[in-house]
Design a protein around this motif. Structure first.
Motif, PDB file in Angstrom:
ATOM      1  N   ASP A 140       0.960  -1.223   0.100  1.00  0.00           N
ATOM      2  CA  ASP A 140      -0.039  -0.245   0.101  1.00  0.00           C
ATOM      3  C   ASP A 140       0.872   1.202   0.307  1.00  0.00           C
ATOM      4  O   ASP A 140       1.267   1.045   0.984  1.00  0.00           O
ATOM      5  CB  ASP A 140      -0.972  -0.169   1.163  1.00  0.00           C
ATOM      6  CG  ASP A 140      -1.555   0.943   1.501  1.00  0.00           C
ATOM      7  OD1 ASP A 140      -1.537   1.801   1.036  1.00  0.00           O
ATOM      8  OD2 ASP A 140      -2.817   0.786   2.821  1.00  0.00           O
ATOM      9  N   LYS A 142       0.328   4.688  -0.113  1.00  0.00           N
ATOM     10  CA  LYS A 142       0.244   5.397   0.552  1.00  0.00           C
ATOM     11  C   LYS A 142       0.450   5.102   2.423  1.00  0.00           C
ATOM     12  O   LYS A 142       0.934   6.079   3.151  1.00  0.00           O
ATOM     13  CB  LYS A 142      -1.578   5.525   0.995  1.00  0.00           C
ATOM     14  CG  LYS A 142      -1.569   6.650   1.085  1.00  0.00           C
ATOM     15  CD  LYS A 142      -3.302   6.782   1.007  1.00  0.00           C
ATOM     16  CE  LYS A 142      -3.979   8.252   2.322  1.00  0.00           C
ATOM     17  NZ  LYS A 142      -3.174   9.206   2.471  1.00  0.00           N
ATOM     18  N   HIS A 143       0.568   3.756   3.127  1.00  0.00           N
ATOM     19  CA  HIS A 143       0.435   3.949   4.281  1.00  0.00           C
ATOM     20  C   HIS A 143       2.480   3.307   4.800  1.00  0.00           C
ATOM     21  O   HIS A 143       2.189   2.967   5.366  1.00  0.00           O
ATOM     22  CB  HIS A 143      -0.525   2.805   4.743  1.00  0.00           C
ATOM     23  CG  HIS A 143      -1.733   4.252   4.898  1.00  0.00           C
ATOM     24  ND1 HIS A 143      -2.590   3.187   4.056  1.00  0.00           N
ATOM     25  CD2 HIS A 143      -2.435   4.667   5.454  1.00  0.00           C
ATOM     26  CE1 HIS A 143      -3.375   4.183   3.963  1.00  0.00           C
ATOM     27  NE2 HIS A 143      -3.613   5.463   4.863  1.00  0.00           N
ATOM     28  N   CYS A 144       2.755   2.914   3.259  1.00  0.00           N
ATOM     29  CA  CYS A 144       3.927   1.743   3.445  1.00  0.00           C
ATOM     30  C   CYS A 144       5.035   2.422   4.459  1.00  0.00           C
ATOM     31  O   CYS A 144       5.314   1.165   5.099  1.00  0.00           O
ATOM     32  CB  CYS A 144       4.559   1.113   2.332  1.00  0.00           C
ATOM     33  SG  CYS A 144       5.665   0.055   2.425  1.00  0.00           S
ATOM     34  N   LYS A 146       4.788   4.401   6.869  1.00  0.00           N
ATOM     35  CA  LYS A 146       4.292   4.409   8.578  1.00  0.00           C
ATOM     36  C   LYS A 146       4.403   3.201   9.043  1.00  0.00           C
ATOM     37  O   LYS A 146       4.821   2.501   9.816  1.00  0.00           O
ATOM     38  CB  LYS A 146       2.857   4.956   8.530  1.00  0.00           C
ATOM     39  CG  LYS A 146       2.942   6.544   8.575  1.00  0.00           C
ATOM     40  CD  LYS A 146       1.585   6.286   8.549  1.00  0.00           C
ATOM     41  CE  LYS A 146       0.365   6.167   8.289  1.00  0.00           C
ATOM     42  NZ  LYS A 146      -1.051   6.796   8.553  1.00  0.00           N
ATOM     43  N   TYR A 147       4.148   1.779   7.707  1.00  0.00           N
ATOM     44  CA  TYR A 147       4.048   0.790   8.479  1.00  0.00           C
ATOM     45  C   TYR A 147       5.190  -0.019   8.995  1.00  0.00           C
ATOM     46  O   TYR A 147       5.654  -0.544   9.661  1.00  0.00           O
ATOM     47  CB  TYR A 147       3.476  -0.653   7.362  1.00  0.00           C
ATOM     48  CG  TYR A 147       1.645  -0.304   7.227  1.00  0.00           C
ATOM     49  CD1 TYR A 147       0.929   0.151   8.438  1.00  0.00           C
ATOM     50  CD2 TYR A 147       1.454  -0.504   6.319  1.00  0.00           C
ATOM     51  CE1 TYR A 147      -0.071   0.141   8.028  1.00  0.00           C
ATOM     52  CE2 TYR A 147      -0.624  -0.167   5.766  1.00  0.00           C
ATOM     53  CZ  TYR A 147      -0.798   0.508   6.750  1.00  0.00           C
ATOM     54  OH  TYR A 147      -2.543   0.401   6.688  1.00  0.00           O
ATOM     55  N   GLU A 151       3.905   1.978  12.720  1.00  0.00           N
ATOM     56  CA  GLU A 151       2.298   1.586  12.920  1.00  0.00           C
ATOM     57  C   GLU A 151       1.985   0.665  12.491  1.00  0.00           C
ATOM     58  O   GLU A 151       1.944   0.049  11.526  1.00  0.00           O
ATOM     59  CB  GLU A 151       2.128   2.596  12.477  1.00  0.00           C
ATOM     60  CG  GLU A 151       2.145   4.235  13.119  1.00  0.00           C
ATOM     61  CD  GLU A 151       1.395   5.147  12.528  1.00  0.00           C
ATOM     62  OE1 GLU A 151       0.930   5.726  12.325  1.00  0.00           O
ATOM     63  OE2 GLU A 151       2.212   6.232  12.163  1.00  0.00           O
ATOM     64  N   ALA A 153      -1.687  -0.781  10.817  1.00  0.00           N
ATOM     65  CA  ALA A 153      -3.365  -0.614  10.356  1.00  0.00           C
ATOM     66  C   ALA A 153      -4.346  -0.409  11.382  1.00  0.00           C
ATOM     67  O   ALA A 153      -3.983  -1.657  12.163  1.00  0.00           O
ATOM     68  CB  ALA A 153      -3.569  -1.561   9.275  1.00  0.00           C
TER      69      ALA A 153
END
Ligand SMILES: Nc1nc2c(ncn2[C@@H]2O[C@H](COP(=O)(O)OP(=O)(O)OP(=O)(O)O)[C@@H](O)[C@H]2O)c(=O)[nH]1
Length: 353
Positions: A140, A142-144, A146-147, A151, A153
């Motif tokens: 993803d 957009k969120h990679c 952060k992960y 962080e 999901a």
């Protein structure tokens, strides 16, 4: 990484499709199954269920034809089941349904693809009808980042590994990938995509990346990877010169060791691999090699020698001959956590003369 060197006969390729929660794995598989093509593809969804005897839902697609099956595994899901259990279940299903051309195995968003990859790789050596073709990771975009920083999901509990500041699932899925689909590119700008690409490359310099929206990728991108074979060495040499510099604030990265001359012998290389791939248990920051690929030259042998490893398992392949007058370099790429590049490099130089 298409190879024409080693054909595992009539065995059926298994590609592991992994990716963190919500990355777009199901979107990808639905897209593949509903596209017109003449291949018989089995998709196995490795889902965690509530019951003890978990099941794998399965779809087969050919010319848009779709149907579902249930695959019973006595010991739970594929990642946790006793080794060949998953492989046997797929083989039994093929007895009932006839052979497939390809099998795509979707892991859950929280799975570490390492043990699953090892299981299929080992089983092909033991004579199973299947062989590991490679690992495709959907991210993803957009969120990679952060992960990667730990962080989680929405609705997920932070894993023990992330809590301890160790690797995150997302990081391991990238590390093990042979192909990476940077999905959801519609949600971020080009600059962000380019910067994420750099971060991903610094974790795993060997994977081939593609950008996607709604997981729309060419079928070729995820089939016939031959990522665990005696891969095409000319491609491989190029990949090794990729920008593998470590830019990300992650514990996993790619390291390249390179030496001129020859590795003395298969025996010496085998010993070096066994030692290098071993985890440094007892150390504070435990070294762990997740994946290794390399091309070396043996003294008194004409052929290039390709090395493949996942976790602590490795294999050595004799492939195409070195050209007359060609410089016989030995190059090995390692993907792992807490690696001491100087120490690995020093020990490698010592076995090359
Ligand atoms: N905007 C956008 N949404 C997408 C894209 N690809 C998938 N989605 C949406 O993202 C959500 C998650 O997609 P899935 O395919 O279910 O993701 P998954 O990896 O299978 O998710 P889990 O099963 O939870 O691990 C769905 O609502 C999709 O419609 C994309 O490229 N762009």
């Amino acid at each position: 990484m298409n190879s024409n060197t080693a054909q595992p006969g009539t065995k059926i390729p298994v590609t592991i499709i992994t990716g963190y929660l919500g990355a777009g794995k199901s979107t990808l598989l639905n897209y593949i199954l509903t596209e017109q093509h003449d291949k018989r593809i089995a998709v196995i969804l490795n889902e965690f269920g509530a019951s003890e005897s978990m099941e794998q839902s399965m779809q087969v697609g050919k010319d848009g034809e779709l149907y579902e099956e249930w695959l019973e595994l006595r010991n739970g899901c594929l990642c946790c089941s006793v080794k060949d259990n998953g492989v046997k279940a797929i083989e039994n299903l093929m007895l009932k349904k006839g052979k497939f051309d390809y099998i795509l195995l979707e892991t859950t968003g929280l799975a570490d693809p390492g043990p699953i990859a090892s299981m299929f790789w080992l089983d092909s050596e033991l004579g199973a009808e299947l062989f590991l073709d490679g690992v495709v990771t959907v991210i993803d975009s957009k969120h990679c980042l952060k992960y990667l920083q730990g962080e989680v999901a929405k609705g997920e509990v932070k894993s023990k590994a992330a809590n301890e500041g160790n690797t995150t699932e997302c990081e391991r899925q990238i590390a093990l990938a042979d192909r990476i689909i940077m999905n959801k590119c519609d949600l971020i700008g080009d600059d962000e995509v380019a910067s994420l690409e750099k971060t991903i490359k610094s974790i795993n310099a060997t994977a081939t990346l593609t950008r996607a929206k709604r997981a729309k990728v060419e079928l070729d991108f995820i089939l016939d990877l031959r990522a665990y074979d005696a891969i095409d060495t000319s491609n491989f040499a190029q990949e090794m010169y990729a920008d593998y510099k470590h830019v990300a604030d992650t514990t996993i990265r790619t390291v390249l060791v390179e030496a001129e001359g020859h590795v003395v012998s298969e025996e010496v290389l085998t010993r070096w691999l066994a030692h290098t791939l071993m985890d440094d248990e007892g150390e504070s920051d435990i070294k762990q090699i997740l994946r290794l690929k390399g091309v070396v030259s043996f003294k008194d042998r004409k052929e290039r020698v390709v090395i493949q490893a996942v976790q602590e398992m490795f294999d050595i392949f004799y492939t195409t001959p070195w050209e007359e007058g060609e410089k016989r370099n030995n190059r090995i790429l390692l993907i792992g956590r807490f690696m001491d590049q100087d120490a690995i490099n020093k020990s490698f130089q010592e076995i090359c003369h």
